[in-house]
Scaffold this motif. Structure first.
Motif, short mmCIF file in Angstrom:
data_model
loop_
_atom_site.label_atom_id
_atom_site.label_comp_id
_atom_site.label_asym_id
_atom_site.label_seq_id
_atom_site.Cartn_x
_atom_site.Cartn_y
_atom_site.Cartn_z
N CYS A 26 -6.08 -6.46 -6.47
CA CYS A 26 -4.76 -6.37 -7.53
C CYS A 26 -4.48 -7.83 -8.16
CB CYS A 26 -3.70 -5.89 -6.88
SG CYS A 26 -4.00 -4.08 -6.60
N THR A 27 -4.61 -8.89 -7.42
CA THR A 27 -4.35 -10.35 -7.72
C THR A 27 -5.16 -10.58 -8.92
OG1 THR A 27 -3.85 -10.76 -5.38
CG2 THR A 27 -4.38 -12.77 -7.02
N SER A 28 -6.58 -10.06 -8.73
CA SER A 28 -7.27 -10.49 -9.88
C SER A 28 -7.05 -9.49 -11.20
CB SER A 28 -8.96 -9.82 -9.54
OG SER A 28 -10.01 -10.12 -10.61
N TRP A 29 -6.66 -8.32 -10.79
CA TRP A 29 -6.26 -7.61 -12.03
C TRP A 29 -5.02 -8.26 -12.71
CZ3 TRP A 29 -1.53 -5.35 -13.20
CH2 TRP A 29 -1.55 -4.53 -14.20
N ARG A 30 -3.99 -8.77 -11.72
CA ARG A 30 -2.89 -9.39 -12.34
C ARG A 30 -2.92 -10.38 -13.36
NH1 ARG A 30 1.02 -12.88 -10.98
NH2 ARG A 30 0.32 -13.25 -8.79
N PHE A 31 -3.98 -11.29 -12.76
CA PHE A 31 -4.48 -12.62 -13.44
C PHE A 31 -4.93 -12.29 -14.90
CE2 PHE A 31 -7.37 -15.71 -14.64
CZ PHE A 31 -6.76 -16.74 -14.45
N ALA A 32 -5.75 -11.08 -14.68
CA ALA A 32 -6.63 -10.96 -16.06
C ALA A 32 -5.44 -10.28 -17.03
CB ALA A 32 -7.63 -9.89 -15.87
N ALA A 33 -4.65 -9.47 -16.50
CA ALA A 33 -3.47 -8.95 -17.60
C ALA A 33 -2.61 -10.26 -18.05
CB ALA A 33 -2.64 -8.12 -16.65
N GLU A 34 -2.22 -10.92 -17.05
CA GLU A 34 -1.21 -12.11 -17.75
C GLU A 34 -1.97 -13.06 -18.50
OE1 GLU A 34 1.61 -12.05 -17.24
OE2 GLU A 34 2.33 -11.29 -15.17
N THR A 35 -3.48 -13.10 -18.49
CA THR A 35 -3.91 -14.04 -19.36
C THR A 35 -4.63 -13.33 -20.72
OG1 THR A 35 -6.06 -14.01 -18.00
CG2 THR A 35 -4.68 -15.81 -17.63
N ASN A 36 -4.31 -12.21 -21.03
CA ASN A 36 -4.53 -11.35 -22.01
C ASN A 36 -6.12 -11.13 -21.97
OD1 ASN A 36 -3.74 -9.91 -24.13
ND2 ASN A 36 -4.29 -11.61 -25.64
N ASN A 37 -6.58 -10.97 -20.91
CA ASN A 37 -8.14 -10.66 -20.92
C ASN A 37 -8.48 -9.29 -20.51
OD1 ASN A 37 -9.00 -13.37 -21.11
ND2 ASN A 37 -8.64 -14.03 -19.00
N LEU A 38 -7.71 -8.39 -20.23
CA LEU A 38 -7.77 -6.93 -20.13
C LEU A 38 -7.97 -6.26 -21.50
CD1 LEU A 38 -5.37 -5.79 -17.12
CD2 LEU A 38 -7.72 -6.38 -17.15
N ALA A 39 -8.53 -5.32 -21.57
CA ALA A 39 -8.65 -4.30 -22.64
C ALA A 39 -7.44 -3.58 -22.81
CB ALA A 39 -9.92 -3.41 -22.61
N SER A 40 -6.89 -2.88 -23.59
CA SER A 40 -5.91 -2.39 -23.73
C SER A 40 -5.37 -1.39 -22.34
CB SER A 40 -5.48 -1.57 -24.90
OG SER A 40 -5.65 -2.15 -25.88
N TRP A 41 -4.26 -1.32 -21.80
CA TRP A 41 -3.92 -0.72 -20.66
C TRP A 41 -2.44 -0.19 -20.97
CZ3 TRP A 41 -0.08 -2.64 -17.45
CH2 TRP A 41 0.17 -3.79 -17.35
N SER A 42 -2.33 1.22 -20.30
CA SER A 42 -0.99 1.85 -20.43
C SER A 42 -0.27 1.72 -19.24
CB SER A 42 -1.08 3.24 -21.04
OG SER A 42 -2.20 3.85 -20.01
N THR A 43 -0.92 1.82 -18.06
CA THR A 43 -0.24 1.70 -16.59
C THR A 43 -0.96 0.89 -15.66
OG1 THR A 43 -1.52 3.56 -15.64
CG2 THR A 43 0.50 4.18 -17.00
N ILE A 44 -0.19 0.16 -14.72
CA ILE A 44 -0.87 -0.37 -13.70
C ILE A 44 -1.79 0.48 -12.91
CG2 ILE A 44 1.00 -1.96 -13.71
CD1 ILE A 44 1.62 -0.67 -11.10
N PRO A 45 -3.11 -0.06 -12.39
CA PRO A 45 -3.91 0.65 -11.36
C PRO A 45 -2.99 1.25 -10.37
CG PRO A 45 -5.01 -1.41 -11.81
CD PRO A 45 -3.50 -1.34 -12.35
N ALA A 46 -3.41 2.49 -10.00
CA ALA A 46 -2.32 3.29 -8.88
C ALA A 46 -2.67 2.56 -7.78
CB ALA A 46 -3.04 4.46 -8.65
N GLU A 47 -3.68 2.24 -7.34
CA GLU A 47 -3.57 1.29 -6.01
C GLU A 47 -2.97 -0.01 -6.13
OE1 GLU A 47 -7.63 0.06 -8.52
OE2 GLU A 47 -6.20 1.78 -8.09
N CYS A 48 -2.56 -0.44 -7.27
CA CYS A 48 -1.63 -1.61 -7.09
C CYS A 48 -0.45 -1.35 -7.28
CB CYS A 48 -1.99 -2.48 -8.36
SG CYS A 48 -4.06 -2.91 -8.23
N ALA A 49 0.13 -0.20 -6.98
CA ALA A 49 1.78 -0.06 -6.96
C ALA A 49 2.52 -0.92 -6.31
CB ALA A 49 1.93 1.52 -7.04
N ASP A 50 2.22 -0.73 -4.71
CA ASP A 50 2.79 -1.47 -3.79
C ASP A 50 2.50 -2.87 -3.97
OD1 ASP A 50 3.56 0.74 -2.68
OD2 ASP A 50 2.04 0.91 -1.03
N TYR A 51 1.62 -3.40 -4.55
CA TYR A 51 1.11 -4.85 -4.45
C TYR A 51 2.30 -5.49 -5.89
CZ TYR A 51 -0.89 -9.43 -6.83
OH TYR A 51 -1.15 -10.30 -7.04
N VAL A 52 2.24 -4.64 -6.85
CA VAL A 52 3.22 -5.06 -8.16
C VAL A 52 4.59 -5.22 -7.52
CG1 VAL A 52 4.24 -4.40 -10.38
CG2 VAL A 52 1.51 -4.57 -9.95
#
Length: 260
Positions: free
Chosen positions: A47-73
């Motif tokens: 989830c830390t890796s996912w958040r970094f990718a999201a904040e740096t605009n490196n992710l493809a279009s996404w509509s919700t956070i990953p389910a397993e990252c709910a508590d992390y976020v």
């Protein structure tokens, strides 16, 4: 004689080089296995890796956070890390704002602020809507906006006041509807934001424009009017990218949703 000397030198060099390679102590060794992690560590790493990718605009279009990252976020946005990230952006923006040369004296140096998740926090709304785990519901969010109770993001309020004090022309450029002008003004004032120069909201015929296009067009208009866009603060990349970009752009953390 010269040939023998050259041969001897090459032989010695080759022997030394081969010796280095054959000496196990001269080769970097990596562990044969990674340290064992429990499932919680793996999720946190992912989830830390996912958040970094999201904040740096490196992710493809996404509509919700990953389910397993709910508590992390949830832990991130309600904890010290999110506040520290917001403070860092505010401090860096303030430093830059103080370096701009105002010698032209024509009142054309401008700073743009987004509103939601930039000046005003919608965390109370996201606490009830899964911290980005649910699909973004414009109708439900509009109901929240109409309550007019979003609190200020403290580091952003500090930056805002600094920018105003320095003499910038302040433009609030938001994706909110024009029909929400009154409640937005009241919410901003109650949260401590005052003395902006212009509040720009979406007109009815702009509702279906992509956010990047909509905000680019508004910045284009500012530039045509002679304004020098010195700074731009926003939590979405769509606040910052496109045409007529500012001299410096400052991206605030927001792992909960993305608007293209």
């Amino acid at each position: 004689m010269m040939i023998h000397v050259i041969f001897l030198v090459v032989s010695l060099f080759s022997s030394a080089f081969c010796g280095e390679l054959s000496d196990p102590s001269s080769i970097i060794k990596y562990p044969s296995e990674e340290p064992k992690r429990d499932d919680g560590d793996e999720v946190n790493l992912h989830c830390t890796s996912w958040r970094f990718a999201a904040e740096t605009n490196n992710l493809a279009s996404w509509s919700t956070i990953p389910a397993e990252c709910a508590d992390y976020v949830k832990d991130y946005v309600l904890g010290k890390a999110y506040v520290a990230d917001l403070e860092r952006v505010s401090e860096e923006a303030s430093v830059f704002a103080s370096t701009v040369d105002f010698s032209a004296g024509d009142g054309k140096d401008a700073w743009i602020f987004d509103i939601d998740e930039t000046l005003l926090s919608n965390l109370p709304y996201y606490i009830d809507h899964g911290f980005g785990l649910e699909l973004f519901d414009h109708s439900e969010f509009d109901k929240w906006v109409e309550r007019g109770v979003a609190p200020a993001i403290a580091p952003s309020l500090k930056l805002y006041q600094r920018v105003v004090d320095l003499g910038y022309r302040v433009f609030l450029l938001t994706g909110r509807k024009e029909s929400h002008r009154l409640v937005t003004v009241e919410n901003l004032i109650n949260a401590g934001f005052q003395n902006w120069d212009k509040l720009i909201l979406r007109s009815p015929d702009e509702q279906h424009k992509m956010a990047t296009l909509y905000k680019s067009e508004k910045r284009d208009e500012m530039v045509k009017e002679g304004f020098r866009l010195r700074g731009n603060s926003g939590d979405q990349w769509s606040d910052l990218l496109g045409s007529s970009m500012s001299q410096r752009s400052f991206k605030l953390a927001n792992p909960m949703y993305y608007i293209p």
